[in-house]
Write an enzyme that holds these catalytic residues in place. Sequence first.
Site, PDB file in Angstrom:
ATOM      1  CD  GLU A 522      -2.760  -1.318  -0.074  1.00  0.00           C
ATOM      2  OE1 GLU A 522      -2.905  -0.323  -0.817  1.00  0.00           O
ATOM      3  OE2 GLU A 522      -3.223  -2.436  -0.351  1.00  0.00           O
ATOM      4  CG  ASP A 592       1.837  -7.540  -5.800  1.00  0.00           C
ATOM      5  OD1 ASP A 592       1.286  -7.170  -4.754  1.00  0.00           O
ATOM      6  OD2 ASP A 592       1.243  -8.164  -6.695  1.00  0.00           O
TER       7      ASP A 592
END
Length: 691
Positions: A522, A592
Amino acid sequence: MKYLRLVSFLVLASGAAMAQAPAAAVGAAVPSAPAQSRSFDASAIDTTADPCTDFYQYACGNWNKNNPVPGDQARWARSFSVVAERNRYLLWQELDAAAKAPKTPLEKQYGDFFAACMNTDLVEQKGVTPLKPAMDRIAALADAKKLGSLEAELAARGTVAPLFRFAVEQDDKDSSREIVQVGQAGLSLPDRDYYLVDHFAPVRKQYVEHVTKMFVLAGDTPEQAAQEAASVLAIETALAKASMPRTEMRNPDNVYHIYKVADFEQLTPDFDFDAYFKAVGVGRFETLNVATPDFFKALNTLIAQQPVAAWKSYFRWHVLHTSASNLPKSFFDENFAFFGQTLAGQKEPTPRWKQCSSMTDRALGEAVGQDWVKENFPPAAKASMDKLVAALEKSLGDDIQTLPWMSDETRKAAEAKLAAIRNKIGYPEHWRSYTALEVKRDDLIGNLNRSAVFERNWNLGHLGKPVDEKEWGMTPPTVNAYYNSSMNDINFPAGILQPPFFDFSIDPAVNFGGIGVVIGHEMTHGFDDQGSKYDAKGNLREWQTAGDRKAFEERTGCVADEYSGFEAAPAHDGMPQQKLNGRLTLGENTADNGGLRIAYMALEDTLKAEGKSLNEKIDGYTEAQRYFLGFAQVWCQNQSEQLSRQLALVDPHSPGRWRVNGSVQNFDEFGKAFGCKVGQPMMPVKSCRVW
């Protein structure tokens, strides 16, 4: 939460990929408690696989083999699905108790909502009667140039407003203010490609057959129904042609066009926006953001081309389509047969208790959530998350300091943005009030309509007011997380803060591989291809130097090209092989890769502070290996081929296999941990790195 502009999520919300959630089954069998997922599962590992060749198969092979997709699902994941099932069961317990014996006015409100949903006998008795006011209003349409009034009146009743999206949101270039925004909509199938690409022709045929059957169930003759279904497809196909592709919408500059109201109205002069704005009750405004101007130009042409009868069919269809899961079983079954089985590959309908629990959470999330967190989210969990977030912030700061492609000027701006990120953990500081929402125990569709009006009024009420930085875009039981670029904040609902993501009792490596990577993911969204276009205050503004932006785009281009080579679905039954869209998934793939790297750095720092090393072993695996296994096992999943094809078009996330393999093959520390040799698939000669 942003309505028109994309907000970055850890995973697509359950069911969100499907144009209409599969219909709920009738019946109220008492569910049994699902098992809680483990943080580290050695039995999931396929030891016959080579981790240096296919790490996903190594980490998840046995779990995938032993955990086929349940009949009431189209996708089954070791983390998200298992935890979501448990959270939904705990939520059901709360809702069922409140429906039977409420102790507070708040419990009575959400208990009555849940009870109305569960009362399938009453749903059968009422039939389509709850839709009569909307259908009567549609039948009264006499002129296509009166569509503005029709759309507005249906929206004002909370019934349906299909043609376009309308909301009040933060101004992308001035995040301190809320403005009106409008954008494209109007489709029932999952993506514009379903209407326009040749190999979806069989799906379009089945769609027309489904719409025809729904009109017959609503009382039309087969001949009338077939004609109406053809009109629906014609209008939606025209809207699909006018729609901007998803990949292009990822660029925030492409969906930011400030218009004066009068100039906007000239884009679609045959649609009475003045009547629309008055009917929906939005306050006075002089300018608005038109995300997709060409769509509204095309809409005007379509209004002139299509007869009134066709527009009536289109609106009647959307009323039926939106309400299908809450109509009698014949509608349930037909809706599920197409949207659940044909489009998603789901074998059987979702049990009613699950549907009603989720529906109540969506409608009264912060009412239900207040009581849910008291039972399921201890203060110690929040305190531990605060420490983990701080560790990840330090690691991202260290990463920014060492990036070889970044100049000092850009580095300083990146540091300022990182320092400004707000962290929201668990649940809101202030709960929303639902006292203005009327809930009746015997009026399911009425409750849903009133909830839609309540939400719309709440949203439109933001116009002209200061931005509330403490608002949340997810409910507390949600198993997900997100970054909001205009808020410049990261958000972790209580629902995700449990095994296998987060576990008090496990070693640091597994926690950092689970929730640590989620946190890093995030944070990295603030610096991906979308997030990097917003500054520390959440404003759409270039803060990288021209040279750094060029270097950044070279690196993101490497990631996009890499993931575009991965297979989403094989050639099968006349359908071609489907590859991932590396441009659509670029933000999530970047997050990711960045999250995996900075969480590893945070783990190193944590172990060093504790006098430990990454080489220490637990149950035969080093801490470095357990870190990567903990990360990979979050993404163990099985899903239907139909859903795989659908998600490849609409989901900005890669499937689990490529979220794992794509990330580890770009991180040398993985190869070192498992003794891989340069040139093996998981340790290629050339890799991609942005952050």
